[in-house]
Design a protein around this motif. Structure first.
Motif, PDB file in Angstrom:
ATOM      1  N   ALA A 157      -4.112  -0.551 -16.162  1.00 40.54           N
ATOM      2  CA  ALA A 157      -5.207   0.176 -15.495  1.00 40.54           C
ATOM      3  C   ALA A 157      -5.504  -0.459 -14.140  1.00 40.54           C
ATOM      4  N   GLY A 158      -6.158   0.302 -13.258  1.00 44.17           N
ATOM      5  CA  GLY A 158      -6.507  -0.201 -11.937  1.00 44.17           C
ATOM      6  C   GLY A 158      -7.987  -0.011 -11.657  1.00 44.17           C
ATOM      7  N   THR A 159      -8.405  -0.344 -10.433  1.00 42.53           N
ATOM      8  CA  THR A 159      -9.806  -0.260 -10.034  1.00 42.53           C
ATOM      9  C   THR A 159      -9.922   0.662  -8.821  1.00 42.53           C
ATOM     10  N   ASP A 160     -10.786   1.665  -8.932  1.00 42.69           N
ATOM     11  CA  ASP A 160     -10.928   2.633  -7.846  1.00 42.69           C
ATOM     12  C   ASP A 160     -11.612   2.021  -6.630  1.00 42.69           C
ATOM     13  N   ILE A 189       0.844  -1.196   0.000  1.00 42.28           N
ATOM     14  CA  ILE A 189       0.000   0.000   0.000  1.00 42.28           C
ATOM     15  C   ILE A 189       0.877   1.242   0.000  1.00 42.28           C
ATOM     16  N   SER A 190       0.679   2.064  -1.023  1.00 44.39           N
ATOM     17  CA  SER A 190       1.422   3.313  -1.131  1.00 44.39           C
ATOM     18  C   SER A 190       0.702   4.375  -0.313  1.00 44.39           C
ATOM     19  N   VAL A 191       1.473   5.154   0.460  1.00 41.06           N
ATOM     20  CA  VAL A 191       0.843   6.163   1.310  1.00 41.06           C
ATOM     21  C   VAL A 191       1.113   7.584   0.815  1.00 41.06           C
ATOM     22  N   THR A 192       1.945   7.715  -0.229  1.00 38.10           N
ATOM     23  CA  THR A 192       2.192   9.016  -0.860  1.00 38.10           C
ATOM     24  C   THR A 192       2.866   8.797  -2.211  1.00 38.10           C
ATOM     25  N   SER A 218      -2.662   2.182  -4.623  1.00 42.88           N
ATOM     26  CA  SER A 218      -1.958   3.461  -4.691  1.00 42.88           C
ATOM     27  C   SER A 218      -2.437   4.380  -3.558  1.00 42.88           C
ATOM     28  N   ALA A 219      -1.739   5.481  -3.371  1.00 42.65           N
ATOM     29  CA  ALA A 219      -2.054   6.401  -2.276  1.00 42.65           C
ATOM     30  C   ALA A 219      -3.447   7.024  -2.428  1.00 42.65           C
ATOM     31  N   GLU A 220      -3.976   7.017  -3.656  1.00 45.53           N
ATOM     32  CA  GLU A 220      -5.320   7.566  -3.843  1.00 45.53           C
ATOM     33  C   GLU A 220      -6.373   6.473  -3.913  1.00 45.53           C
ATOM     34  N   GLY A 221      -5.948   5.215  -3.541  1.00 45.20           N
ATOM     35  CA  GLY A 221      -6.936   4.161  -3.390  1.00 45.20           C
ATOM     36  C   GLY A 221      -7.311   3.428  -4.660  1.00 45.20           C
ATOM     37  N   VAL A 222      -6.359   3.294  -5.594  1.00 46.33           N
ATOM     38  CA  VAL A 222      -6.609   2.514  -6.810  1.00 46.33           C
ATOM     39  C   VAL A 222      -5.923   1.162  -6.649  1.00 46.33           C
ATOM     40  N   LEU A 223      -6.663   0.096  -6.902  1.00 48.75           N
ATOM     41  CA  LEU A 223      -6.157  -1.275  -6.773  1.00 48.75           C
ATOM     42  C   LEU A 223      -5.541  -1.738  -8.076  1.00 48.75           C
ATOM     43  N   TYR A 224      -4.284  -2.203  -8.017  1.00 55.06           N
ATOM     44  CA  TYR A 224      -3.591  -2.752  -9.189  1.00 55.06           C
ATOM     45  C   TYR A 224      -3.218  -4.202  -8.892  1.00 55.06           C
ATOM     46  N   THR A 225      -3.326  -5.029  -9.913  1.00 56.37           N
ATOM     47  CA  THR A 225      -3.013  -6.455  -9.714  1.00 56.37           C
ATOM     48  C   THR A 225      -1.648  -6.833 -10.272  1.00 56.37           C
TER      49      THR A 225
END
Ligand code: SF4
Length: 335
Positions: free
Chosen positions: A284-287, A18-21, A271-278
């Motif tokens: 692309a990711g999922t918000d 989990i990225s925090v920034t 990501s830090a803004e809450g996008v899920l990547y596999t």
């Protein structure tokens, strides 16, 4: 209760990064080149970052689906205000068996004790060379080696050791650092992981010619310090492990380019803004942030996304793989 989910290749979900920034105080040329991430670069505004409570909700949802290991990343995670508090909140989640963090070490010396007291178990520190001219050229902000070495000592003193030391190796830039790092960290208990230069994101000018393959990295060390391959600590471990035949410790090699390990990849990234990547190389990711702020159960989204996962980019990548625009930058998703 844990509901273990599997993807389309039968891989369970075990690790969450989990990225925090997305901010960093370095400009490592293979990750966040200054030419792209210059003074005018717009980082994520604060209100778009997940808050600590939101991160805890997300982590808990992953733990309920089998995650036991959480890695906190960035950008540079220690830049996130109140990081010690967040570490404490994540460490308190039932089911988080291993909590670690990846850092460039610039702020670690002064925060190590508080992070350990908050519940951090281990730390991984990036250090790409032991001579200042090379290291400063690679971090591109003139940050000295000595300060990172002091941070590693402080982490060990705080009980966060043995420290894993990540060294990205780029042909023509720091291959001399391979033996330097091996000589320096042998016998210290710390574990250097040599990382093949990867085509992450779309800004680091990656070419296959610049990759120093694992075979050459290992041969370089083995000639001076014979190595013996040893089994992974757990299934899906990223680094291949080698111990020094003379008992002076171990090293690791992370060979995503020449020895891909997608078959055992159990990692999800947020990501830090809450996008899920596999996948680190996802297009692309999922918000998760929108549904989260709308009061929806993000667990169902994680189930759906992971169940349809079939990523194995490193297995299909070749020197001729077209550098299509890959939106995920290493500094955004944290490696
Ligand atoms: S390329 Fe993607 S699927 Fe393969 S190991 Fe890396 S993150 Fe996992």
């Amino acid at each position: 209760m844990v509901m273990q989910v599997q993807d389309r290749l039968g891989r369970p979900l075990r690790d969450l990064r989990i990225s925090v920034t997305d901010r960093c105080n370095f400009r490592c040329t293979y990750c966040m080149p200054k030419e792209v991430f210059g003074p005018d670069h717009r980082f994520l505004p604060r209100d778009q970052l997940l808050g600590f409570e939101e991160m805890v909700t997300v982590v808990r949802a992953f733990v309920e689906r089998g995650v036991t290991k959480v890695r906190i990343t960035g950008g540079e995670p220690l830049l996130r205000k109140g990081i010690e508090k967040l570490v404490g909140m994540v460490a308190a989640i039932d089911g988080v068996e291993d909590l670690t963090l990846t850092t460039n070490g610039s702020l670690l010396a002064r925060k190590a004790e508080a992070l350990a007291a908050a519940g951090l178990r281990r730390v991984t520190v990036s250090l790409d060379a032991l001579d200042d001219p090379t290291f400063m050229a690679m971090n591109d902000v003139g940050f000295p080696v000595s300060a990172v070495l002091e941070a590693i000592d402080a982490a060990a003193a705080a009980g966060l050791g043995p420290v894993k030391v990540n060294c990205v190796v780029k042909r023509g830039v720091n291959e001399h650092a391979v033996l330097d790092m091996a000589r320096h960290f042998r016998g210290t208990g710390h574990i250097v992981r040599f990382i093949e230069f990867m085509d992450v994101g779309s800004t680091n000018g990656w070419r296959m010619d610049d990759v120093l393959p694992a075979s050459e990295i290992l041969e370089t060390i083995h000639r001076e310090f014979p190595l013996v391959e040893i089994p992974p600590n757990y299934p899906g471990e990223v680094a291949t492990r080698y111990r020094y035949a003379d008992g002076a410790g171990e090293i690791g090699v992370i060979a995503s380019v020449t020895r891909p390990f997608c078959g055992t990849c159990t990692r999800a990234r947020v990501s830090a803004e809450g996008v899920l990547y596999t996948c680190l190389f996802a297009v692309a990711g999922t918000d998760l942030r929108g549904p989260l702020r709308a009061g929806e159960d993000v667990g169902e989204i994680i189930d759906r996304v992971w169940a349809s996962r079939a990523d194995r980019y490193s297995e299909i990548r070749t020197a001729n793989t077209p550098r299509r625009r890959i939106p995920v930058e290493m500094s955004y998703i944290g490696g």
